[in-house]
Motif scaffolding. Structure first.
Motif, short mmCIF file in Angstrom:
data_model
loop_
_atom_site.label_atom_id
_atom_site.label_comp_id
_atom_site.label_asym_id
_atom_site.label_seq_id
_atom_site.Cartn_x
_atom_site.Cartn_y
_atom_site.Cartn_z
N ASP A 195 0.85 -1.19 0.00
CA ASP A 195 0.00 0.00 0.00
C ASP A 195 0.88 1.24 0.00
O ASP A 195 2.01 1.21 0.50
N VAL A 196 0.37 2.32 -0.55
CA VAL A 196 1.07 3.60 -0.56
C VAL A 196 0.16 4.63 0.10
O VAL A 196 -1.00 4.76 -0.27
N TRP A 197 0.68 5.33 1.09
CA TRP A 197 -0.08 6.36 1.81
C TRP A 197 0.26 7.71 1.18
O TRP A 197 1.32 8.25 1.38
N HIS A 198 -0.66 8.25 0.41
CA HIS A 198 -0.49 9.54 -0.26
C HIS A 198 -1.03 10.64 0.66
O HIS A 198 -2.18 11.03 0.55
N PHE A 199 -0.20 11.14 1.58
CA PHE A 199 -0.67 12.13 2.54
C PHE A 199 -0.32 13.56 2.15
O PHE A 199 -0.81 14.50 2.75
N GLN A 200 0.52 13.75 1.13
CA GLN A 200 0.88 15.11 0.71
C GLN A 200 0.47 15.34 -0.72
O GLN A 200 0.83 14.57 -1.62
N GLU A 201 -0.30 16.40 -0.92
CA GLU A 201 -0.76 16.79 -2.26
C GLU A 201 -0.68 18.30 -2.39
O GLU A 201 0.11 18.92 -1.68
N SER A 202 -1.48 18.88 -3.24
CA SER A 202 -1.41 20.33 -3.45
C SER A 202 -1.99 21.14 -2.29
O SER A 202 -1.59 22.27 -2.06
N PRO A 208 -2.58 21.84 1.80
CA PRO A 208 -1.91 21.50 3.07
C PRO A 208 -2.78 20.57 3.91
O PRO A 208 -4.00 20.55 3.77
N VAL A 209 -2.14 19.81 4.78
CA VAL A 209 -2.84 18.85 5.64
C VAL A 209 -2.46 19.13 7.08
O VAL A 209 -1.27 19.15 7.41
N ARG A 210 -3.44 19.36 7.92
CA ARG A 210 -3.15 19.63 9.34
C ARG A 210 -2.69 18.35 10.04
O ARG A 210 -1.73 18.34 10.77
N GLU A 211 -3.40 17.23 9.80
CA GLU A 211 -3.03 15.98 10.44
C GLU A 211 -3.57 14.82 9.61
O GLU A 211 -4.73 14.84 9.21
N ALA A 212 -2.75 13.82 9.39
CA ALA A 212 -3.16 12.62 8.65
C ALA A 212 -2.73 11.39 9.44
O ALA A 212 -1.64 11.37 10.03
N HIS A 213 -3.59 10.38 9.47
CA HIS A 213 -3.32 9.14 10.21
C HIS A 213 -3.35 7.96 9.25
O HIS A 213 -4.16 7.94 8.32
N ASN A 258 10.42 11.26 0.22
CA ASN A 258 10.26 12.71 0.19
C ASN A 258 9.66 13.29 1.47
O ASN A 258 9.00 14.33 1.45
N TYR A 259 9.88 12.62 2.60
CA TYR A 259 9.35 13.10 3.88
C TYR A 259 10.12 12.41 5.00
O TYR A 259 10.47 11.24 4.87
N PRO A 260 10.37 13.11 6.12
CA PRO A 260 11.08 12.47 7.24
C PRO A 260 10.27 11.30 7.81
O PRO A 260 9.05 11.38 7.90
N TRP A 270 0.59 5.58 12.28
CA TRP A 270 1.49 6.68 11.97
C TRP A 270 0.67 7.95 11.89
O TRP A 270 -0.46 7.95 11.40
N VAL A 271 1.26 9.05 12.33
CA VAL A 271 0.60 10.35 12.27
C VAL A 271 1.61 11.35 11.72
O VAL A 271 2.76 11.40 12.17
N VAL A 272 1.19 12.15 10.75
CA VAL A 272 1.99 13.28 10.26
C VAL A 272 1.15 14.54 10.46
O VAL A 272 -0.07 14.50 10.31
N SER A 273 1.81 15.62 10.83
CA SER A 273 1.11 16.87 11.13
C SER A 273 1.73 18.03 10.37
O SER A 273 2.93 18.03 10.09
N GLU A 274 0.89 19.02 10.10
CA GLU A 274 1.32 20.26 9.44
C GLU A 274 2.11 19.98 8.16
O GLU A 274 3.22 20.48 7.96
N VAL A 275 1.51 19.19 7.29
CA VAL A 275 2.14 18.84 6.01
C VAL A 275 1.84 19.97 5.02
O VAL A 275 0.68 20.30 4.78
N LYS A 276 2.86 20.56 4.48
CA LYS A 276 2.68 21.67 3.55
C LYS A 276 2.14 21.19 2.21
O LYS A 276 2.47 20.09 1.76
N GLY A 277 1.34 22.03 1.58
CA GLY A 277 0.86 21.73 0.24
C GLY A 277 1.99 21.93 -0.76
O GLY A 277 2.94 22.67 -0.51
N ILE A 278 1.87 21.28 -1.89
CA ILE A 278 2.90 21.39 -2.93
C ILE A 278 2.39 22.35 -4.00
O ILE A 278 1.30 22.17 -4.54
N LYS A 279 3.19 23.35 -4.28
CA LYS A 279 2.83 24.34 -5.29
C LYS A 279 2.85 23.71 -6.68
O LYS A 279 3.81 23.03 -7.04
N HIS A 280 1.78 23.92 -7.41
CA HIS A 280 1.69 23.36 -8.77
C HIS A 280 2.67 24.09 -9.69
O HIS A 280 2.75 25.31 -9.69
N GLU A 281 3.43 23.32 -10.41
CA GLU A 281 4.35 23.88 -11.40
C GLU A 281 4.08 23.21 -12.74
O GLU A 281 3.89 21.99 -12.80
N LYS A 282 4.05 24.00 -13.76
CA LYS A 282 3.78 23.49 -15.10
C LYS A 282 4.80 22.41 -15.46
O LYS A 282 6.00 22.57 -15.23
#
Length: 84
Positions: free
Chosen positions: A16-23, A25-30, A47-49, A62-74
């Motif tokens: 399985d792949v946990w896709h917790f970071q996208e465009s 921001p995410v305050r908290e993901a479990h 791409n994450y600690p 697992w819990v990740v908090s304050e995950v920044k959104g990724i800026k869309h680039e062409k």
């Protein structure tokens, strides 16, 4: 805005792949994994600690908090830089 969902799967491939970071921001993901007794798992972070799980019996969470959104680039592939 917030939302929550739960998913139970019985896949053909035990991976399985946990896709917790996208465009956005995410305050908290479990992510919770519950395995039968005697089973083992291997974790790989990209791409994450690495976050250590909280163990409770045969369940790991697992819990990740304050995950920044990724800026869309062409012409950039979001999946190549997103934490997972």
């Amino acid at each position: 805005m917030g939302y929550e969902y739960e998913e139970e799967e019985q896949p053909f491939v035990l991976q399985d792949v946990w896709h917790f970071q996208e465009s956005n921001p995410v305050r908290e993901a479990h992510y919770t994994l519950q395995l039968p007794s005697g089973w083992e798992y291997k974790v790989t972070w990209m791409n994450y600690p690495e976050a250590k799980p909280v163990q409770s019996g045969n369940q790991s969470q697992w819990v990740v908090s304050e995950v920044k959104g990724i800026k869309h680039e062409k012409y950039a592939a979001l999946a190549s830089v997103a934490g997972r």
